[in-house]
Design a protein around this motif. Sequence first.
Motif, PDB file in Angstrom:
ATOM      1  N   LEU A  37       4.748   5.320   5.645  1.00  0.00           N
ATOM      2  CA  LEU A  37       5.136   4.854   4.482  1.00  0.00           C
ATOM      3  C   LEU A  37       6.180   5.905   3.823  1.00  0.00           C
ATOM      4  CD1 LEU A  37       1.531   3.977   2.787  1.00  0.00           C
ATOM      5  CD2 LEU A  37       3.223   2.438   4.100  1.00  0.00           C
ATOM      6  N   GLU A  38       6.791   5.524   2.753  1.00  0.00           N
ATOM      7  CA  GLU A  38       7.614   6.298   2.119  1.00  0.00           C
ATOM      8  C   GLU A  38       7.077   7.462   1.550  1.00  0.00           C
ATOM      9  OE1 GLU A  38       9.728   3.787  -0.704  1.00  0.00           O
ATOM     10  OE2 GLU A  38      11.144   3.520   0.714  1.00  0.00           O
ATOM     11  N   GLY A  39       5.687   7.736   1.246  1.00  0.00           N
ATOM     12  CA  GLY A  39       5.119   8.823   0.450  1.00  0.00           C
ATOM     13  C   GLY A  39       4.593   9.416   1.551  1.00  0.00           C
ATOM     14  N   GLY A  40       4.568   9.202   2.974  1.00  0.00           N
ATOM     15  CA  GLY A  40       4.318  10.154   4.064  1.00  0.00           C
ATOM     16  C   GLY A  40       2.886   9.976   4.748  1.00  0.00           C
ATOM     17  N   ALA A  41       2.241   8.886   4.216  1.00  0.00           N
ATOM     18  CA  ALA A  41       0.881   8.681   4.792  1.00  0.00           C
ATOM     19  C   ALA A  41       1.448   7.657   6.169  1.00  0.00           C
ATOM     20  CB  ALA A  41       0.405   7.473   4.004  1.00  0.00           C
ATOM     21  N   VAL A  42       0.431   7.939   7.200  1.00  0.00           N
ATOM     22  CA  VAL A  42       0.792   7.554   8.524  1.00  0.00           C
ATOM     23  C   VAL A  42      -0.149   6.464   8.863  1.00  0.00           C
ATOM     24  CG1 VAL A  42       1.171   7.999  10.911  1.00  0.00           C
ATOM     25  CG2 VAL A  42       1.876   9.446   9.504  1.00  0.00           C
TER      26      VAL A  42
END
Length: 151
Positions: free
Chosen positions: A77-82
């Motif tokens: 995700l754009e927030g960094g969550a994979v």
Amino acid sequence: MKDAVEEQTDRKAWMSLLAKAPEGRISELLDATVSRPKFTWLRPPEIGSTMVRARAGAAGAPFNLGEMTITRCALTLEGGAVGHAYIQGRRKTDAEAAALADALMQTSVAPQLQRDVLTPLSEELRARKSARAAKAAATKVDFFTMVRGDD
């Protein structure tokens, strides 16, 4: 350390639940709950196979039962969550939805997803298992031996 173990246990539980969901059900619940965020593919959905292993009597030596088709993918995700997903069968859209749900469960919308996506999936899985057990129980045959009166 304890928090990391609890997070892994929780993640294993929701990943298992997502992997067992019926076709199209994750997308349906996910779209009714949140708008899908933008993401980048780490690994686009790809179809392959994996070896299924079993044990005789659940305790014997392991053996190769056969191969099973799976679809896997990974996204960020754009927030960094994979998010990762492994789904039985050839279901690219379900794998994408499961990976997206996995990633979103690592963000602030996790409680909402737990309530509106994972809880219904869990209840539906429990109902399917119960119906299957009831169907099997209906075919159960009890054999008994009658004691004869003469010795």
